[in-house]
Design a protein around this motif. Structure first.
Motif, PDB file in Angstrom:
ATOM      1  N   LEU A 102     -25.931  -3.045   0.829  1.00 12.19           N
ATOM      2  CA  LEU A 102     -25.790  -1.798   0.083  1.00 12.19           C
ATOM      3  C   LEU A 102     -25.622  -2.124  -1.394  1.00 12.19           C
ATOM      4  O   LEU A 102     -24.798  -2.952  -1.774  1.00 12.19           O
ATOM      5  CB  LEU A 102     -24.573  -1.018   0.592  1.00 12.19           C
ATOM      6  CG  LEU A 102     -24.646   0.515   0.582  1.00 12.19           C
ATOM      7  CD1 LEU A 102     -25.771   0.990   1.478  1.00 12.19           C
ATOM      8  CD2 LEU A 102     -23.328   1.113   1.018  1.00 12.19           C
ATOM      9  N   THR A 127     -24.222  14.190   3.035  1.00 11.46           N
ATOM     10  CA  THR A 127     -23.322  13.329   3.800  1.00 11.46           C
ATOM     11  C   THR A 127     -22.848  14.021   5.074  1.00 11.46           C
ATOM     12  O   THR A 127     -22.768  13.400   6.143  1.00 11.46           O
ATOM     13  CB  THR A 127     -22.118  12.930   2.933  1.00 11.46           C
ATOM     14  OG1 THR A 127     -22.591  12.279   1.758  1.00 11.46           O
ATOM     15  CG2 THR A 127     -21.182  11.997   3.682  1.00 11.46           C
ATOM     16  N   VAL A 139     -22.118   3.660   8.368  1.00  9.90           N
ATOM     17  CA  VAL A 139     -22.731   3.195   7.119  1.00  9.90           C
ATOM     18  C   VAL A 139     -23.393   1.834   7.344  1.00  9.90           C
ATOM     19  O   VAL A 139     -24.530   1.592   6.914  1.00  9.90           O
ATOM     20  CB  VAL A 139     -21.676   3.109   5.997  1.00  9.90           C
ATOM     21  CG1 VAL A 139     -22.302   2.557   4.710  1.00  9.90           C
ATOM     22  CG2 VAL A 139     -21.059   4.485   5.738  1.00  9.90           C
ATOM     23  N   GLY A 148     -26.613   2.160   9.149  1.00  2.00           N
ATOM     24  CA  GLY A 148     -27.641   2.937   8.464  1.00  2.00           C
ATOM     25  C   GLY A 148     -27.714   4.383   8.913  1.00  2.00           C
ATOM     26  O   GLY A 148     -28.549   5.142   8.409  1.00  2.00           O
ATOM     27  N   GLN A 156     -25.619   2.855  -4.521  1.00  5.62           N
ATOM     28  CA  GLN A 156     -25.425   3.531  -3.235  1.00  5.62           C
ATOM     29  C   GLN A 156     -23.946   3.609  -2.882  1.00  5.62           C
ATOM     30  O   GLN A 156     -23.447   4.661  -2.453  1.00  5.62           O
ATOM     31  CB  GLN A 156     -26.180   2.792  -2.134  1.00  5.62           C
ATOM     32  CG  GLN A 156     -27.692   2.797  -2.271  1.00  5.62           C
ATOM     33  CD  GLN A 156     -28.340   1.893  -1.252  1.00  5.62           C
ATOM     34  OE1 GLN A 156     -28.100   0.687  -1.216  1.00  5.62           O
ATOM     35  NE2 GLN A 156     -29.156   2.480  -0.391  1.00  5.62           N
ATOM     36  N   LEU A 170     -26.171   7.082   5.055  1.00  9.08           N
ATOM     37  CA  LEU A 170     -26.507   6.420   3.798  1.00  9.08           C
ATOM     38  C   LEU A 170     -26.629   7.472   2.700  1.00  9.08           C
ATOM     39  O   LEU A 170     -27.200   8.538   2.932  1.00  9.08           O
ATOM     40  CB  LEU A 170     -27.828   5.650   3.909  1.00  9.08           C
ATOM     41  CG  LEU A 170     -27.811   4.340   4.700  1.00  9.08           C
ATOM     42  CD1 LEU A 170     -29.211   3.757   4.779  1.00  9.08           C
ATOM     43  CD2 LEU A 170     -26.863   3.326   4.041  1.00  9.08           C
TER      44      LEU A 170
END
Length: 323
Positions: free
Chosen positions: A113, A156, A285, A288, A117, A291
């Motif tokens: 990451l 999110t 997270v 994946g 991000q 994200l």
């Protein structure tokens, strides 16, 4: 260090100035982060306009979430070492080259990451977890209704709800945003600028949990949308804070209306929340499943452009400053 500070006026061009301040020093239980990226959020806009002052003891510098490297470790901050890649939730101070934070409010950046991000995660992930999964008690098989579904919070919330096995009804404005919410995983995506929301939500089976960032204008729609035993969670009031709610209908539905803010929670409560997020959300997270979607990045010196972009309301996902 370079910082962005507020110097009068409410518009970004007048209010935001690049300045220099002394580097902060980590005290006991704290770490200092060399900031590489900082998330831009609507509370920053409110603070710039004088409507959302920092809590006692917090920095007056804007910025509630950052990512970077630990470059100073205070006494008793035993988890972290210099050079660790972390992201962190702040009470303020993110629009700068360095920030000091309670070591318990930082989380490790997963491998792979990038800083940009990672800087988009803390404010949104903590907010969604606290409101949708704790206050709203969303469970697998239930339906989450998300208003403002293409905002940083909305993007999110869709991903976290789907990762938890829930259905998602998303509302947003315009065909492009409606399609973006669908692409992010929403089971039903409604265009609030064209569709009859009440009818669309009813046809989709109603909502067990509502994440409401709109406020007064959607009060009746939300009450109509709630299934028996539903939970309506308010985290922002973009259309106004004063609403009329039929309490008898709330009672008949055995519904719950609640809300919260994140910034003014105690340090211990934020530490508890950080630990819960690391245990429950960080695996999503890492895999994946969750994200951040980055709409745009701006260098620190162009913070005013970042604020203008966020205020325009056309973004899908997060806007991030690079430092």
């Amino acid at each position: 260090m370079r910082v962005i500070q507020i110097e009068g006026g409410s518009g970004p061009a007048e209010a935001l100035r690049l300045a220099e301040r002394s580097d902060p020093q980590a005290g006991a239980g704290e770490i200092r982060i060399r900031i590489r990226a900082a998330g831009v959020n609507r509370p920053d806009l409110l603070q710039r306009k004088g409507g959302y002052p920092p809590p006692p003891g917090a920095s007056d510098i804007l910025g509630l979430e950052v990512a970077g490297e630990v470059d100073q470790v205070g006494a008793d901050a035993t988890r972290w070492t210099i050079g660790d890649r972390v992201c962190a939730l702040l009470g303020g101070g993110g629009y700068a080259e360095y920030a000091v934070v309670d070591a318990r409010h930082a989380l490790p950046i997963p491998d792979g990451l990038e800083f940009v991000q990672a800087a988009a995660l803390p404010e949104t992930v903590f907010t969604v977890f606290a409101n949708v999964f704790e206050s709203g008690a969303l469970r697998a098989g239930e339906t989450l209704l998300v208003h403002g579904a293409t905002s940083g919070i909305g993007v999110t919330a869709i991903q976290m709800a789907k990762a938890a096995g829930a259905r998602v009804i998303a509302t947003s404005r315009g065909a492009a945003k409606t399609e973006a919410a669908r692409a992010l995983g929403a089971d039903v995506s409604l265009d609030a600028s064209e569709a009859d929301l009440d009818a669309g939500i009813k046809a989709a089976g109603g909502a067990d949990v509502i994440l409401d960032m709109v406020g007064a204008a959607y009060a009746e729609t939300n009450l109509n949308a709630l299934n028996p035993g539903g939970r309506w969670v308010v985290i922002a009031t973009l259309s106004g804070a004063a609403a009329t709610v039929d309490l008898m209908r709330m009672m008949m539905k055995q519904a719950t209306l609640t809300g919260s803010t994140l910034r003014r929670r105690s340090a211990d409560e934020k530490a508890r929340l950080a630990a819960a997020v690391e245990a429950a959300v960080w695996p999503w997270v890492v895999s994946g499943a969750v994200l951040p979607r980055i709409e745009a990045t701006f260098p620190l010196a162009e913070t005013k452009l970042a604020h203008l972009r966020l205020e325009a309301g056309e973004h899908v996902g997060k806007i991030v400053l690079t430092v």
